[in-house]
Design a protein around this motif. Structure first.
Motif, PDB file in Angstrom:
ATOM      1  N   THR A 176       0.639  -1.054  -0.286  1.00 34.42           N
ATOM      2  CA  THR A 176       0.133  -0.110  -0.336  1.00 34.42           C
ATOM      3  C   THR A 176       0.916   1.288   0.036  1.00 34.42           C
ATOM      4  O   THR A 176       0.428   2.121  -0.382  1.00 34.42           O
ATOM      5  CB  THR A 176      -0.853  -0.227   1.681  1.00 34.42           C
ATOM      6  OG1 THR A 176      -1.564  -1.168   1.865  1.00 34.42           O
ATOM      7  CG2 THR A 176      -2.137   0.873   1.245  1.00 34.42           C
ATOM      8  N   GLY A 221      -4.614  -8.394  -3.829  1.00 38.90           N
ATOM      9  CA  GLY A 221      -5.018  -8.529  -1.687  1.00 38.90           C
ATOM     10  C   GLY A 221      -3.247  -8.914  -0.859  1.00 38.90           C
ATOM     11  O   GLY A 221      -3.684  -9.452  -0.375  1.00 38.90           O
ATOM     12  N   GLU A 231      -3.421  -4.345   7.865  1.00 40.15           N
ATOM     13  CA  GLU A 231      -4.861  -3.789   7.712  1.00 40.15           C
ATOM     14  C   GLU A 231      -4.589  -2.496   8.559  1.00 40.15           C
ATOM     15  O   GLU A 231      -5.628  -1.508   8.800  1.00 40.15           O
ATOM     16  CB  GLU A 231      -5.829  -4.409   7.931  1.00 40.15           C
ATOM     17  CG  GLU A 231      -6.418  -5.236   7.011  1.00 40.15           C
ATOM     18  CD  GLU A 231      -7.084  -6.763   7.781  1.00 40.15           C
ATOM     19  OE1 GLU A 231      -7.726  -6.826   9.240  1.00 40.15           O
ATOM     20  OE2 GLU A 231      -7.348  -8.036   7.122  1.00 40.15           O
ATOM     21  N   GLU A 232      -3.115  -2.514   9.021  1.00 35.32           N
ATOM     22  CA  GLU A 232      -2.865  -1.264  10.434  1.00 35.32           C
ATOM     23  C   GLU A 232      -2.124  -1.304  10.540  1.00 35.32           C
ATOM     24  O   GLU A 232      -1.208  -2.498  10.030  1.00 35.32           O
ATOM     25  CB  GLU A 232      -3.457  -2.124  11.427  1.00 35.32           C
ATOM     26  CG  GLU A 232      -3.372  -1.720  12.533  1.00 35.32           C
ATOM     27  CD  GLU A 232      -3.632  -1.881  14.236  1.00 35.32           C
ATOM     28  OE1 GLU A 232      -4.180  -1.690  15.310  1.00 35.32           O
ATOM     29  OE2 GLU A 232      -3.914  -2.864  13.778  1.00 35.32           O
ATOM     30  N   ARG A 234      -8.093 -16.204   5.389  1.00 35.94           N
ATOM     31  CA  ARG A 234      -8.961 -15.055   4.808  1.00 35.94           C
ATOM     32  C   ARG A 234      -9.518 -15.276   3.570  1.00 35.94           C
ATOM     33  O   ARG A 234      -8.338 -16.169   2.527  1.00 35.94           O
ATOM     34  CB  ARG A 234      -7.995 -13.942   4.550  1.00 35.94           C
ATOM     35  CG  ARG A 234      -7.517 -13.234   5.987  1.00 35.94           C
ATOM     36  CD  ARG A 234      -8.581 -12.241   6.433  1.00 35.94           C
ATOM     37  NE  ARG A 234      -7.886 -11.697   7.782  1.00 35.94           N
ATOM     38  CZ  ARG A 234      -7.624 -11.684   8.944  1.00 35.94           C
ATOM     39  NH1 ARG A 234      -7.953 -13.010   9.033  1.00 35.94           N
ATOM     40  NH2 ARG A 234      -7.724 -11.090   9.384  1.00 35.94           N
ATOM     41  N   ILE A 268      -0.524 -12.516   7.763  1.00 34.24           N
ATOM     42  CA  ILE A 268      -0.522 -11.012   7.919  1.00 34.24           C
ATOM     43  C   ILE A 268       0.363 -10.278   8.921  1.00 34.24           C
ATOM     44  O   ILE A 268       0.236 -10.673  10.101  1.00 34.24           O
ATOM     45  CB  ILE A 268      -1.971 -10.695   7.853  1.00 34.24           C
ATOM     46  CG1 ILE A 268      -2.319  -9.280   7.244  1.00 34.24           C
ATOM     47  CG2 ILE A 268      -2.409 -11.091   8.812  1.00 34.24           C
ATOM     48  CD1 ILE A 268      -3.615  -9.389   7.730  1.00 34.24           C
ATOM     49  N   MET A 277      -0.349  -7.702  11.240  1.00 37.96           N
ATOM     50  CA  MET A 277      -1.151  -7.235  12.122  1.00 37.96           C
ATOM     51  C   MET A 277      -0.689  -6.723  13.514  1.00 37.96           C
ATOM     52  O   MET A 277       0.247  -7.348  13.987  1.00 37.96           O
ATOM     53  CB  MET A 277      -2.185  -7.968  12.596  1.00 37.96           C
ATOM     54  CG  MET A 277      -2.310  -9.197  12.829  1.00 37.96           C
ATOM     55  SD  MET A 277      -3.436 -10.322  12.800  1.00 37.96           S
ATOM     56  CE  MET A 277      -4.759  -9.259  13.826  1.00 37.96           C
ATOM     57  N   SER A 292      -7.327  -6.324  15.819  1.00 37.37           N
ATOM     58  CA  SER A 292      -7.996  -6.900  14.513  1.00 37.37           C
ATOM     59  C   SER A 292      -9.002  -8.480  14.676  1.00 37.37           C
ATOM     60  O   SER A 292      -7.742  -9.300  15.433  1.00 37.37           O
ATOM     61  CB  SER A 292      -7.605  -6.335  13.149  1.00 37.37           C
ATOM     62  OG  SER A 292      -6.763  -5.855  12.674  1.00 37.37           O
TER      63      SER A 292
END
Lengths: 479, 142, 775, 235
Positions: B43, B69, C35-36, C72, C79, C81, C511
């Motif tokens: 990202t 993703g 995600e973070e 997922r 991931i 996280m 999360s």
């Protein structure tokens, strides 16, 4: 009156007919086990070899899974491992005492005994030295005990008794191997001369070009003399240092000044017992009845008796001072070993080390080959228990009662221990194939009229047959 | 062992980025704050490359990762084995003026990162001794 | 395993020093986009709330970036996280002030438990067989709504039952609103060790149907009748903080603490004086002490105080000076000597601030309410009329319309469960057709006499919203797994432990690790889907919207959060971990804590009744007392390895259960430490190892609750036995609460240590050194 | 001035709740070993709460006493380690360099307090329990001895932080996980070289004693005697 080298040379070169034949007989008798292999021998090698393999397998399993496959726990961090270590290092004192001290004292009856005693020494140090390697949690890092320059800039900790141990054992191993090897040189030469093929090649190397020249004899004698003097303090210090593994800590009943001599006494005690047992077995299986005679067992039996009493004296002293001092921490251990959990073991030990051997050994009637062998067997068991009782009760009842523990060995420890005995047997068996278990040349020297002894220093002894005093003599061959 | 010249999934050009006057800390933000330097995730890359040089095949690869993703599976260049039990904290080293290039090489001349030095204990101790920093075991091992 | 072996083998071959972790098989997994964004290696502390007991301590969670292996969209991968690494108490929180108990800290293992249900599952084998198959959330929700729609369609909405652990705050509100709007009966809130008796007694004595809050830091003398206030009772962390201050917080002033109980608890072990008293006679002992105080006028200024007369009025004969409770008469009943009683009365009244509290076993007798009222009366006698406020008070309820305490004490949870089970088994129309389960495990924690297992088996559809398979949720047809607490929006309305009114609130600290969804969101989603009254009653898309709506009125109250706008307020509440009122000046001086006035015309007084026990003293010679342990509570944390391996404070037992027996009893029955014994009551029998303990009455057997799970994950299943399974269904009559200490049992040795397999941490048992210096 | 870390255990405050034990498990990646291993005495705890009994019903007495590494100044464990895995750090802690440990277990035998834990096997954290591991502390593998470090990772990170901010460490800024969790404040951690620190003040109390002080190990953990109700005014 001292003999000159020339005179000895003459003695050796001009044997009488009788001694000539006796010498041939000695060589024949003692070389025979090397060249002939009995079925029993093969079975013995197979059994002891399997034991060793079982030990290797158990150790492999332990390496793969973790040392948790042992029964050790918190707080009993040491148990069978160090028991066996101390036990084997103790056994190793057989060679030193018999060989070196008797050599220095010029006790001529020692001659047939030295080789098998020294072999016990070397092999039990090897075994004893391997045990710490198995016992550490990460054996693959055992080499960190060696001081070597490295990019980390770290050296071993010279304050640690374990490091002293490492060096003491290394020294003792080197010394006793030399001590074993030196008098074997002429015998290697004898095998070299008697054999062909591969064995001849090996023995040619091992005999270091021995030709039996007077100069060689003289050098050998001098070397033996120096080694005999040097090895005694090393031996005493080795077991003292082993005892420091314990007495340098604050652990109740370990922290004791008596441990040094106590361990040395125990070591010599168990060493002689092991030697007697080995001699009895050799005598029986290698048909050495004419060489290892009741005289040897009788003499060694007397020594064993002395050591048994001495051992008891130290054991008594150790417990007495503890009991008299009456500090709670020590008394917890004291009662554990004498009256509580370990009492059966403790009293078994006393029976094995004192109650059985002393009556047998103190009476001439019982101080026979069988008698001394029985006493030696119980002493071996008793001394193993003694090492165990030094280590485990002190650890599992150390200071704070909250953290007291219970130790139970597992099959891995049992296997490793059995394997250590198997290894001893195997090494001994293989050794008997490589080297005469009784020193041929020393026996021959004993045939000489001067009676043997360390030639450069020994006064001549009038006894015509310095070698054997009783029983049928190998010299009793028909004229 | 890691290869000394690990093949990265994206041929990231440190040279180009540094030539555009970006700082090490632009992407490796953790380096002056804490133990880890931080490797930016997809990202972060796409934050600029949404618009910059989008036709570059390598950048298309990055975009494809993002579209799936997935993050970029960067290959570590340096790492300690767990059995070394060692803790390395970038921040105090940066504060002490140790240049990034001391260990990582001159990135203005390199495309992807390479192993420039053998990060064994000798290397660490040598420098600590030189700079009179503690070489007590628990400086690094805990 | 592979990785472990790999390391070992590498180590063997000597490359250990250069071994590289990244060559492990993890490497082959794909990486998901984080995600973070956290800076690796730098810890962030996030607020949360402890849910492992009802105390409601505030947490701060140490969150650090790490690689987690997750699933997922049907694909496994790694991931980066935020991962919770450690739980500490929140320093600002008025209840626990930065401290956290052992159980609370193990909340981390709830999050990372290997047996957590990671995605919705549906029963695939016979009910209770433990065979489930994974299904998608869409299917799971479709199935749930179709069941609910079917109930609505068949006009049997009242056949929906909801069984949950008692909750406070917005989760309770949500469930209640859901059920009301759906047309279902109220939820069956069940926990085995509820405090209904104490709440009822406190309502009668003090006007608050709540658990008390103790200002122990100010106390000079505390007498506790069975309350394990340092271990399991009420708000242990808050009480431990106060206890430390009572002991050594004030130079030159050390409070004395006396514990009355018949089995020494962890709390009792800390007491300066430990007094054993016959089970069920604690109230009598309290009145014996009160008699001395009244008759010798030891507390003249308190005797006439409104508080004392109010609490005293609950006891028959109070105004007459309790003539029946002379120390000599009390000695006969309790076994405590009259001299001790008199001495206690004098010590209490002479030593500054004193308090008497009651909890635990005394309340779990058939005369529990009387005992509680008696202790409350004593408390008001020694603790009332103090300028700085009493030691015992009540946490003010937060000023919100829907968070307040119930006007009347709710029915005891045992009574609720019992009537629920009866209604199912009766099989009449309108009986439950569908059961929703949330975090309650009655099959484990209710005595078998309730027949709850049979009742649950009769219900056609069971949906669980919990995170774990336990004995009860193993019966479910459909499980929609909840997020772990640290992954959820949490609120709490602590009943006790603080002098300020407070509401705890925290956003998710991390999360979700698995494909789980928070229970409130599931219910809200279902409500929206079903529409109608439900959608109107619960007009929120997610739970945080509901929490925000509920908490915003607090902005006007000031307190700990000063904010200009609602959004600011909402943000600040989240960062702070809740809202609390301004600190009270000193202890209970604030008006909110003063006892409520006595309602007029209610002067019913209670007379002494003797405790009754299930089983005759001849057939069942021993009293039986299950007790809560700090590790397991009522058994709901038995699945956490840290708790299993935490040695019990007194016996040092771990990974097992045991029964405590006095050595004399052991000698009488030939039982030695570690032997296997059988304990039998009228209701059943069980086998456990014996622990000989000097801290228990010879006619009492005590056994910890929490072990004996048959189906609760890999760490809890198969250890020990469940004492609740042999309890007779005796109740305290005025509340319907389970009298769990009112069962009698017999005892026999059935095997040696090999069969019993007791695991003790301590190797030896030691006395103190004679000089009493630390050793 | 160099730091000298110390801990005071007030036995009068300790309630035996064992929050410190779990705190230590969590902070220092101390593994749980499972029922079978615990049954043979291999449970690992860097801090344990000892309880001792005296007397019998109806007057039994119990004491709780947290025991952890006493961080001795004259530590018996340090001298015996052949590889310097146990050694004295510059700040006076009994350091344990895991990477240097070969597992002779000599230190554990020498330690009079039996506070050292040995990894008899590789510790296991069944996934995803491994995610709870504190990344600031190494995970010790099989054959390594481990023990209380006074949360050296916290000390180091506080020192690095103070250095970054160019200031000295403040009393109370840094504490161990056990002391942090202790609700009744029975455990107090701090710098004994700072005469104004709470720990220095408490350590000079007339209730202070060392655990087995007669052995001369010079511990840096001090115990404050429990005392009795009537004695309070004397302390």
């Amino acid at each position: 009156m001292q003999k000159t080298v020339e005179q000895i040379e003459q003695d050796l070169q001009r044997p009488t007919g009788r001694t000539q034949r006796a010498a041939e007989r000695i060589e024949q008798d003692l070389l025979r086990p090397i060249f002939t292999t009995s079925g029993k021998y093969k079975v013995a090698v197979a059994v002891s070899g399997l034991l060793v393999l079982a030990g290797v397998a158990a150790f492999g399993y332990q390496l793969y899974t973790g040392i948790g496959v042992w029964g050790i726990n918190s707080p009993v961090f040491w148990a069978f491992d160090i028991t066996n270590f101390v036990f084997w290092i103790g056994i190793s004192h057989a060679g030193t005492l018999i060989s070196a001290i008797l050599r220095l004292c010029n006790a001529t009856w020692r001659r047939p005994v030295t080789r098998c005693a020294e072999a016990i020494t070397v092999f039990s140090i090897v075994i004893g030295g391997l045990i710490p390697l198995c016992h550490i949690g990460r054996p693959w890092l055992g080499y960190w005990l060696i001081p070597y320059p490295n990019q980390r800039g770290i050296w071993p900790n010279f304050r640690s008794p374990l490091l002293w141990d490492f060096f003491a054992i290394l020294t003792y191993l080197t010394g006793s191997t030399t001590f074993l090897y030196l008098p074997t040189i002429p015998d290697f030469a004898a095998i070299r001369d008697a054999s062909t093929g591969f064995r001849k090649k090996i023995c040619r190397i091992l005999s270091l070009g021995w030709q039996g020249t007077p100069r060689q004899w003289q050098r050998l004698e001098i070397a033996m003399h120096i080694m005999a003097i040097a090895i005694v303090p090393v031996a005493v210090s080795v077991h003292t240092i082993v005892s420091w593994d314990f007495s340098m800590t604050l652990v109740p009943m370990w922290h004791s000044t008596i441990f040094g001599p106590y361990f040395v006494t125990g070591a010599i005690f168990s060493g002689i017992a092991a030697l007697i047992l080995a001699m009895a077995l050799l005598r029986h299986f290698l048909h050495l009845e004419q060489y290892l005679t009741p005289l040897h067992f009788n003499n060694l039996g007397k020594l064993l008796l002395t050591m048994s009493l001495l051992w008891f004296y130290f054991t008594f002293c150790e417990r007495l001072t503890t009991w008299y001092g009456n500090t709670p921490d020590e008394m917890a251990v004291f009662w554990q070993s004498i009256r509580l959990h370990f009492a059966p073991l403790f009293w078994t030990m006393v029976i094995c080390n004192l109650i059985i051997p002393v009556p047998i050994l103190s009476m001439k009637r019982f101080r026979t080959i069988t008698g001394t062998a029985i006493a030696s067997s119980t002493i071996i068991v008793g001394m193993w228990i003694e090492r165990f009782l030094i280590i485990v009760p002190a650890l599992d009842h150390k200071f704070l009662p909250f953290s007291w523990g219970v130790y139970r060995p597992t099959w891995v420890e049992d296997t490793l221990m059995a394997s250590s005995f198997g290894m001893m047997a195997l090494l001994y068996l293989l050794f008997s194939k490589a080297v005469p278990m009784i020193s041929i040349w020393e026996m021959k020297v004993g045939l000489q009229p001067h009676g043997g002894g360390i030639i450069t220093t020994a006064p001549a002894i009038a006894e015509p047959h310095g070698l054997v005093l009783e029983g049928p003599l190998p010299t009793d061959v028909p004229e | 062992m890691h290869p000394e010249h690990p093949v990265q999934p994206i041929a990231f050009t440190h040279t180009v980025h540094l030539a555009k006057r970006m700082q090490c800390t632009t992407c490796h933000v953790g380096v002056s704050q804490g133990p880890d330097a931080q490797i930016p995730n997809v990202t972060f890359c796409m934050g600029c490359h949404m618009v910059i040089d989008t036709n570059n095949p390598e950048i298309k690869k990055i975009a494809a990762y993002q579209a799936r993703g997935e993050d970029i599976p960067w290959v570590r260049v340096y790492n300690y084995s767990p059995s070394a039990h060692v803790r390395f904290n970038h921040a105090p080293h940066i504060r002490a003026g140790v240049a990034c290039s001391t260990c990582h090489g001159d990135m203005t001349k390199q495309t992807t990162a390479e192993r420039k030095v053998n990060l064994n204990m000798g290397f660490c101790v040598e420098c600590h001794k030189q700079k009179r920093v503690s070489v007590d075991c628990d400086t690094c091992h805990f | 395993m592979e990785r472990r072996n790999f390391i070992k083998i590498s180590a063997l071959t000597g490359v250990a020093a250069t071994l590289d972790a990244c060559r492990a098989p993890d490497k082959q997994l794909i990486r998901f986009i984080p995600e973070e964004n956290l800076i690796p290696g730098i810890a962030v502390w996030k607020p949360s709330i402890c849910t492992l007991c009802s105390a409601g301590c505030g947490l701060q969670v140490r969150v650090m970036q790490g690689d987690a292996e997750v699933e997922r969209h049907g694909e496994r991968g790694l991931i980066k996280m935020g991962l919770a690494k450690r739980l500490e108490g929140s320093p600002q929180n008025p209840i626990n002030a930065g401290k956290l108990c052992a159980r609370g800290q193990a909340g981390l293992q709830v999050l990372y438990h290997p047996d957590r249900i990671t995605k919705p599952i549906k029963r695939s084998g016979a009910r209770g067989s433990g065979q489930f198959q994974a299904i998608s959330w869409d299917d799971a929700l479709k199935e749930l709504t179709s069941h609910l729609t079917a109930l609505q369609a068949s006009r049997s909405a009242n056949a929906l039952a909801f069984l949950a652990r008692p909750l406070r705050g917005q989760r309770r509100e949500l469930i209640e609103k859901f059920l009301t709007a759906f047309g279902a009966p109220p939820a069956v809130w069940y926990e085995p060790f509820d405090e209904a008796v104490l709440r009822q007694a406190n309502l009668l004595s003090f006007g608050h149907a709540a658990l008390p809050t103790l200002d122990l830091a100010r106390a000079d003398y505390v007498i506790s009748f069975g309350a394990d206030f340092l271990g399991t009772w009420n708000s242990p962390v808050a009480q431990s903080i106060g206890y430390g201050a009572m002991r050594r917080g004030r130079p030159g002033r050390r409070g004395k603490f006396v514990q009355v109980e018949s089995r020494m608890s962890q709390t009792g072990a800390n007491a300066d004086e430990w007094i054993a008293c016959k089970p069920g006679t604690e109230g009598v002992l309290a009145l014996g002490i009160a008699h001395v105080i009244l008759s010798q006028k030891l507390a003249p200024q308190s005797i006439a105080s409104p508080a004392a007369s109010r609490a005293g009025s609950q006891i028959a004969g109070w105004s007459a000076g309790l003539p029946e409770f002379t120390p000599e008469a009390v000695e006969k009943q309790t076994g405590v000597s009259a001299a001790v009683m008199t001495r206690l009365a004098h010590e209490m009244t002479l030593s500054g601030a004193a308090a008497a509290i009651v909890g635990g076993a005394p309340l779990a007798q058939t005369n529990g309410l009387f005992s509680a009222l008696a202790v409350n009366a004593l408390e008001s006698l020694v603790d009332a009329n103090r300028d700085e406020g009493p030691i015992l008070g009540f946490t003010p309820e937060p000023p919100l319309s829907n968070a307040g305490e119930p006007a009347a004490p709710a029915q005891a949870s045992f009574a609720r469960l019992n009537s629920f089970a009866q209604s199912v088994l009766s099989g009449k129309a309108g009986t439950p057709q569908m059961l929703m389960l949330y975090d309650a495990n009655p099959i484990f924690s209710a005595p078998p006499a309730t027949k709850i297992r049979e009742a649950i088996a009769r219900i056609p559809t069971i949906v669980s919203l919990g995170s774990f398979i336990d004995e009860t949720s193993a019966q479910a047809d459909l499980i929609l797994p909840d997020n772990a607490p640290l992954e959820s929006w949490l609120d709490s309305v602590p009943e006790s432990g603080s002098f300020q009114s407070l509401i705890g609130l925290a956003p998710p600290a991390v999360s979700p690790l698995h494909e789980t969804r928070p229970m409130p969101d599931v219910l809200l989603g279902v409500a929206q889907h079903l529409g109608g009254d439900l959608a109107k009653a619960l007009p929120y898309a997610t739970f945080d919207a509901m929490l925000k709506a509920a908490l915003l009125p607090l902005r006007a109250q000031g307190g700990s959060v000063a904010a200009k706008t609602d959004d600011d307020f909402w943000q600040s509440v989240q960062t702070q971990g809740g809202w609390w009122s301004a600190p009270a000046a000193a202890g209970w001086k604030s008006a909110a804590a003063k006892p409520a006035a006595m309602p007029q015309g209610k002067q019913a007084s209670h007379a002494l009744t003797a405790p009754e026990f299930a089983g005759s003293a001849t057939d069942f010679p021993f009293y039986f007392q299950p007790y809560l342990t700090p590790s397991f509570g009522d058994g709901s944390t038995a699945h956490l390895p840290w708790m299993q391996e935490l040695p019990d404070a007194l016996t040092t037992a771990m990974w097992s259960s045991w029964v405590e027996i006095h050595p004399k009893t052991g000698a009488m029955l030939g039982i030695q430490q570690g032997d296997l014994v059988e304990i039998a009551s009228q209701a059943g029998s069980l086998r456990v190892p014996a622990v000989l303990s000097p801290g228990i009455a010879p006619d009492l057997l005590a056994m910890p609750v929490g072990q004996g799970h048959e189906n609760f994950g890999r760490f809890a299943s198969g250890h020990g036995a469940n004492p609740l399974s042999i309890l007779a269904p005796v109740v305290e009559p005025s509340t319907g609460s389970l009298a769990w200490a009112a069962t009698r049992v017999k005892l026999a040795r059935v095997g040696g240590p090999e069969q019993a397999k007791l695991v003790l941490f301590a190797g030896g048992m030691s006395g103190f050194p004679h000089d009493e210096k630390p050793r | 001035m160099a730091h000298k870390w110390g801990l005071v255990v007030d036995l009068d405050r300790c309630t035996g709740c064992e929050a410190c034990v779990v705190a230590c498990h969590a902070e220092n990646n101390v593994p749980t070993v499972g029922k079978d291993q615990a049954a043979i005495g291999r449970a690992m705890q860097w801090i344990r709460v000892e309880r001792s009994w005296e007397g019998d019903f109806p007057n039994p007495k119990v004491r709780f006493q947290p025991v952890l590494c006493q961080q001795c100044d004259a530590a018996p464990c340090e001298a015996v380690c052949p590889t310097y895995a146990s050694y004295h750090t510059e700040e006076g802690l009994n350091g344990q360099a895991y990477n240097r440990c070969i597992g002779t277990r000599f230190c554990a035998n020498a330690c009079p307090y039996t506070v050292r834990s040995f990894n008899f096997f590789n510790p296991s954290w069944q996934k995803p329990l491994n995610l709870q591991l504190n990344p600031d502390v190494s995970v010790r593998s099989v054959g390594i001895m481990e023990k209380c470090t006074f949360c050296v990772q916290r000390i180091k990170s506080a020192e690095i932080q103070a250095e970054a901010e160019k200031r000295d460490l403040k009393d109370g800024e840094l504490t161990t996980a056990c002391a942090q969790s202790c609700a009744s404040k029975a455990l107090v951690f701090g710098d004994l070289n700072d005469p104004n620190s709470e720990v220095s003040r408490l350590a000079s109390s007339n209730r202070a004693a060392k655990l087995m002080g007669e052995l001369g190990t010079k511990p840096n953990v001090t115990y404050l005697d429990r005392g009795a109700w009537q004695d309070a005014k004397n302390s």
